[in-house]
Design a protein around this motif. Structure first.
Motif, PDB file in Angstrom:
ATOM      1  N   ILE A 150      46.388  35.794  43.367  1.00  0.00           N
ATOM      2  CA  ILE A 150      46.627  37.193  43.731  1.00  0.00           C
ATOM      3  C   ILE A 150      45.333  37.776  44.276  1.00  0.00           C
ATOM      4  CG2 ILE A 150      47.179  39.514  42.889  1.00  0.00           C
ATOM      5  CD1 ILE A 150      48.782  38.156  40.621  1.00  0.00           C
ATOM      6  N   MET A 151      45.399  38.363  45.482  1.00  0.00           N
ATOM      7  CA  MET A 151      44.328  39.222  45.994  1.00  0.00           C
ATOM      8  C   MET A 151      45.005  40.507  46.422  1.00  0.00           C
ATOM      9  SD  MET A 151      41.544  36.889  48.089  1.00  0.00           S
ATOM     10  CE  MET A 151      40.393  38.278  48.228  1.00  0.00           C
ATOM     11  N   SER A 152      44.881  41.535  45.581  1.00  0.00           N
ATOM     12  CA  SER A 152      45.640  42.759  45.819  1.00  0.00           C
ATOM     13  C   SER A 152      45.000  43.937  45.105  1.00  0.00           C
ATOM     14  CB  SER A 152      47.092  42.567  45.338  1.00  0.00           C
ATOM     15  OG  SER A 152      47.931  43.596  45.793  1.00  0.00           O
ATOM     16  N   ALA A 153      43.673  44.089  45.295  1.00  0.00           N
ATOM     17  CA  ALA A 153      42.949  45.185  44.649  1.00  0.00           C
ATOM     18  C   ALA A 153      43.325  45.277  43.173  1.00  0.00           C
ATOM     19  CB  ALA A 153      43.229  46.511  45.366  1.00  0.00           C
ATOM     20  N   MET A 154      43.297  44.132  42.496  1.00  0.00           N
ATOM     21  CA  MET A 154      43.750  44.071  41.100  1.00  0.00           C
ATOM     22  C   MET A 154      42.593  44.255  40.120  1.00  0.00           C
ATOM     23  SD  MET A 154      45.989  41.191  39.062  1.00  0.00           S
ATOM     24  CE  MET A 154      47.564  41.911  39.558  1.00  0.00           C
ATOM     25  N   THR A 155      42.719  45.246  39.266  1.00  0.00           N
ATOM     26  CA  THR A 155      41.710  45.526  38.252  1.00  0.00           C
ATOM     27  C   THR A 155      41.754  44.485  37.134  1.00  0.00           C
ATOM     28  OG1 THR A 155      41.754  47.905  38.684  1.00  0.00           O
ATOM     29  CG2 THR A 155      40.970  47.205  36.522  1.00  0.00           C
ATOM     30  N   ILE A 156      40.590  44.016  36.754  1.00  0.00           N
ATOM     31  CA  ILE A 156      40.460  43.128  35.600  1.00  0.00           C
ATOM     32  C   ILE A 156      40.570  43.974  34.332  1.00  0.00           C
ATOM     33  CG2 ILE A 156      38.920  41.536  34.388  1.00  0.00           C
ATOM     34  CD1 ILE A 156      37.524  41.069  37.126  1.00  0.00           C
ATOM     35  N   ASN A 157      41.534  43.643  33.473  1.00  0.00           N
ATOM     36  CA  ASN A 157      41.613  44.334  32.179  1.00  0.00           C
ATOM     37  C   ASN A 157      42.164  43.386  31.118  1.00  0.00           C
ATOM     38  OD1 ASN A 157      44.476  44.384  32.376  1.00  0.00           O
ATOM     39  ND2 ASN A 157      44.458  46.419  33.328  1.00  0.00           N
ATOM     40  N   GLU A 158      42.094  43.810  29.875  1.00  0.00           N
ATOM     41  CA  GLU A 158      42.463  42.930  28.761  1.00  0.00           C
ATOM     42  C   GLU A 158      43.937  42.555  28.787  1.00  0.00           C
ATOM     43  OE1 GLU A 158      41.268  44.546  25.053  1.00  0.00           O
ATOM     44  OE2 GLU A 158      39.127  44.606  25.547  1.00  0.00           O
ATOM     45  N   GLU A 159      44.793  43.502  29.136  1.00  0.00           N
ATOM     46  CA  GLU A 159      46.234  43.216  29.157  1.00  0.00           C
ATOM     47  C   GLU A 159      46.548  42.124  30.170  1.00  0.00           C
ATOM     48  OE1 GLU A 159      50.508  45.451  30.040  1.00  0.00           O
ATOM     49  OE2 GLU A 159      48.637  46.600  30.066  1.00  0.00           O
ATOM     50  N   ARG A 160      45.994  42.232  31.367  1.00  0.00           N
ATOM     51  CA  ARG A 160      46.250  41.220  32.397  1.00  0.00           C
ATOM     52  C   ARG A 160      45.567  39.903  32.057  1.00  0.00           C
ATOM     53  NH1 ARG A 160      45.209  45.633  37.180  1.00  0.00           N
ATOM     54  NH2 ARG A 160      47.318  46.531  37.181  1.00  0.00           N
ATOM     55  N   ASP A 161      44.428  39.993  31.389  1.00  0.00           N
ATOM     56  CA  ASP A 161      43.690  38.780  31.042  1.00  0.00           C
ATOM     57  C   ASP A 161      44.451  37.907  30.047  1.00  0.00           C
ATOM     58  OD1 ASP A 161      41.222  37.312  31.494  1.00  0.00           O
ATOM     59  OD2 ASP A 161      40.750  37.739  29.396  1.00  0.00           O
ATOM     60  N   GLN A 162      45.437  38.472  29.381  1.00  0.00           N
ATOM     61  CA  GLN A 162      46.293  37.675  28.497  1.00  0.00           C
ATOM     62  C   GLN A 162      47.288  36.827  29.283  1.00  0.00           C
ATOM     63  OE1 GLN A 162      45.697  37.673  25.124  1.00  0.00           O
ATOM     64  NE2 GLN A 162      43.979  38.968  25.762  1.00  0.00           N
ATOM     65  N   LYS A 163      47.505  37.171  30.547  1.00  0.00           N
ATOM     66  CA  LYS A 163      48.545  36.524  31.357  1.00  0.00           C
ATOM     67  C   LYS A 163      47.980  35.677  32.499  1.00  0.00           C
ATOM     68  CE  LYS A 163      51.444  40.560  30.445  1.00  0.00           C
ATOM     69  NZ  LYS A 163      52.076  41.757  31.057  1.00  0.00           N
ATOM     70  N   VAL A 164      46.788  36.037  32.973  1.00  0.00           N
ATOM     71  CA  VAL A 164      46.168  35.329  34.094  1.00  0.00           C
ATOM     72  C   VAL A 164      44.686  35.186  33.813  1.00  0.00           C
ATOM     73  CG1 VAL A 164      47.842  36.230  35.777  1.00  0.00           C
ATOM     74  CG2 VAL A 164      45.681  37.463  35.394  1.00  0.00           C
ATOM     75  N   ASP A 165      44.009  34.362  34.604  1.00  0.00           N
ATOM     76  CA  ASP A 165      42.548  34.295  34.592  1.00  0.00           C
ATOM     77  C   ASP A 165      42.025  34.931  35.863  1.00  0.00           C
ATOM     78  OD1 ASP A 165      42.379  33.036  32.143  1.00  0.00           O
ATOM     79  OD2 ASP A 165      42.327  31.019  33.005  1.00  0.00           O
ATOM     80  N   PHE A 166      40.818  35.487  35.779  1.00  0.00           N
ATOM     81  CA  PHE A 166      40.242  36.194  36.919  1.00  0.00           C
ATOM     82  C   PHE A 166      38.978  35.513  37.434  1.00  0.00           C
ATOM     83  CE2 PHE A 166      42.715  39.958  37.488  1.00  0.00           C
ATOM     84  CZ  PHE A 166      43.266  40.264  36.249  1.00  0.00           C
ATOM     85  N   SER A 167      38.727  35.730  38.699  1.00  0.00           N
ATOM     86  CA  SER A 167      37.440  35.372  39.299  1.00  0.00           C
ATOM     87  C   SER A 167      36.375  36.330  38.802  1.00  0.00           C
ATOM     88  CB  SER A 167      37.537  35.480  40.826  1.00  0.00           C
ATOM     89  OG  SER A 167      37.642  36.858  41.211  1.00  0.00           O
ATOM     90  N   ASP A 168      35.142  36.100  39.229  1.00  0.00           N
ATOM     91  CA  ASP A 168      34.107  37.106  39.046  1.00  0.00           C
ATOM     92  C   ASP A 168      34.532  38.387  39.773  1.00  0.00           C
ATOM     93  OD1 ASP A 168      32.441  35.342  37.653  1.00  0.00           O
ATOM     94  OD2 ASP A 168      31.491  34.638  39.490  1.00  0.00           O
ATOM     95  N   PRO A 169      34.096  39.554  39.307  1.00  0.00           N
ATOM     96  CA  PRO A 169      34.427  40.802  40.002  1.00  0.00           C
ATOM     97  C   PRO A 169      33.883  40.804  41.435  1.00  0.00           C
ATOM     98  CG  PRO A 169      33.544  41.245  37.813  1.00  0.00           C
ATOM     99  CD  PRO A 169      33.302  39.791  38.081  1.00  0.00           C
ATOM    100  N   TYR A 170      34.667  41.390  42.340  1.00  0.00           N
ATOM    101  CA  TYR A 170      34.214  41.491  43.729  1.00  0.00           C
ATOM    102  C   TYR A 170      34.246  42.926  44.258  1.00  0.00           C
ATOM    103  CZ  TYR A 170      39.150  41.700  45.283  1.00  0.00           C
ATOM    104  OH  TYR A 170      40.465  42.052  45.481  1.00  0.00           O
ATOM    105  N   PHE A 171      34.636  43.905  43.404  1.00  0.00           N
ATOM    106  CA  PHE A 171      34.702  45.292  43.859  1.00  0.00           C
ATOM    107  C   PHE A 171      34.683  46.205  42.645  1.00  0.00           C
ATOM    108  CE2 PHE A 171      36.520  49.127  45.748  1.00  0.00           C
ATOM    109  CZ  PHE A 171      35.990  49.110  47.022  1.00  0.00           C
ATOM    110  N   VAL A 172      34.024  47.363  42.771  1.00  0.00           N
ATOM    111  CA  VAL A 172      34.017  48.390  41.725  1.00  0.00           C
ATOM    112  C   VAL A 172      34.837  49.569  42.226  1.00  0.00           C
ATOM    113  CG1 VAL A 172      32.613  49.977  40.357  1.00  0.00           C
ATOM    114  CG2 VAL A 172      31.775  47.669  40.846  1.00  0.00           C
ATOM    115  N   ALA A 173      35.774  50.030  41.398  1.00  0.00           N
ATOM    116  CA  ALA A 173      36.675  51.112  41.799  1.00  0.00           C
ATOM    117  C   ALA A 173      36.815  52.123  40.671  1.00  0.00           C
ATOM    118  CB  ALA A 173      38.046  50.546  42.169  1.00  0.00           C
ATOM    119  N   TYR A 174      37.440  53.253  40.997  1.00  0.00           N
ATOM    120  CA  TYR A 174      37.663  54.323  40.037  1.00  0.00           C
ATOM    121  C   TYR A 174      39.090  54.841  40.181  1.00  0.00           C
ATOM    122  CZ  TYR A 174      32.661  54.312  41.114  1.00  0.00           C
ATOM    123  OH  TYR A 174      31.376  53.916  41.377  1.00  0.00           O
TER     124      TYR A 174
END
Length: 298
Positions: A92-116
């Motif tokens: 998935i590449m879709s401006a997806m925020t890394i968070n604990e809930e998603r981390d239970q379902k998928v693994d993430f790359s290193d962060p590539y963007f900071v957002a608010y």
């Protein structure tokens, strides 16, 4: 809010868009990428129908580095993680925020963007601070951290907030423009893009999470600080490591910053640039950045 150009033009046309389901493309060396389209400026179509955006150009740089072909698969954001885990695409590449809930379902790359998370309102609105949203209706996109931020506000208001969730972010902005909602809660870069495209849309001003974490902050209210990552199935560790290495090579080469400045003003966050300059420091996607991230007006 400063109305200078936060988002700069559109970049070259790269990649392809696939609309089908599971195919044998991965077996033939084509990396299928799940993405919620449109989500300007990260992934969207130009007037001639071509696919472009920050995520799209970054994918092109990463997979060019790896010598692999790729294609984008249009997918609703609220179902994008189940679709990944069902094998409809590889990442998935879709401006997806890394968070604990998603981390239970998928693994993430290193962060590539900071957002608010930010609040877009109509110019001349009587919404002057976040507390003015109490008792009102806000619009969000389903399955996003904008929806989560709205739910947190609803809890803060003792339940006195109506949240209308839309399949695509354009639906949320249509609700705002048609006075069906007083605000859109969504990622800053996308809210800023809409404010650039429509003079009746502005961002709610004020300090917030970014001001608490960084020495400098954007000239608008920030509800959260978030980091985007590329998502992988949890059994795809070797490929995730390879993509991480290619991502950091793209950052070290200067190509990442070139792509970034095509879409946003200012320089990329310092911690992302500094991490990539130190080979062997990939984190498997659970990295957190620090106050050395000079926030940019995205």
């Amino acid at each position: 809010m400063d109305r200078r150009s936060f988002v700069k033009g559109s970049a070259g046309i790269v990649g392809g868009l696939a609309l089908g389901g599971v195919s044998g493309a991965q077996d033939q060396g084509v990396v299928r990428i799940g993405s919620d389209i449109p989500y300007k400026p990260f992934e969207y179509r130009t007037q001639d129908g071509s696919l472009t955006g920050f995520d799209v150009e970054l994918a092109d740089a990463i997979f060019s580095e790896m010598g692999l072909e790729y294609e984008f698969v249009q997918t609703g954001f609220d179902t994008i993680i189940p679709s990944l885990n069902n094998g409809n695409f590889r990442i998935i590449m879709s401006a997806m925020t890394i968070n604990e809930e998603r981390d239970q379902k998928v693994d993430f790359s290193d962060p590539y963007f900071v957002a608010y998370q930010t609040v877009a309102i109509l110019r001349g609105s009587d919404i002057g601070q976040v507390s003015d949203l109490e008792g009102k209706t806000v619009a969000v996109q389903k399955g996003t951290t904008g929806e989560t931020a709205a739910e947190q506000l609803k809890e803060q208001f003792g339940g006195n907030l109506t949240i209308d969730s839309y399949d695509r972010i354009p639906g949320a902005f249509s609700a705002l423009l048609n006075n069906q909602a007083v605000a859109v809660i969504n990622d800053n870069s996308v809210n800023v893009q809409y404010s650039q495209d429509n003079e009746n849309v502005v961002l709610l001003e004020g300090e917030g999470a970014a001001a608490e974490e960084f020495e400098s902050a954007p000239p608008y209210l920030t509800l959260t600080v978030e980091r985007y990552g590329i998502a992988f199935r949890q059994n795809d560790d070797e490929f995730r490591q390879q993509v991480n290495e290619a991502l950091n090579a793209v950052i070290r080469s200067g190509r990442y910053e070139e792509i970034y400045t095509e879409y946003f003003s200012g320089r990329p966050p310092a911690s992302i640039l500094e991490r990539a300059r130190q080979p062997g420091t990939t984190t498997g996607g659970n990295a957190t950045t620090t106050a050395s991230d000079n926030s940019t007006d995205t």
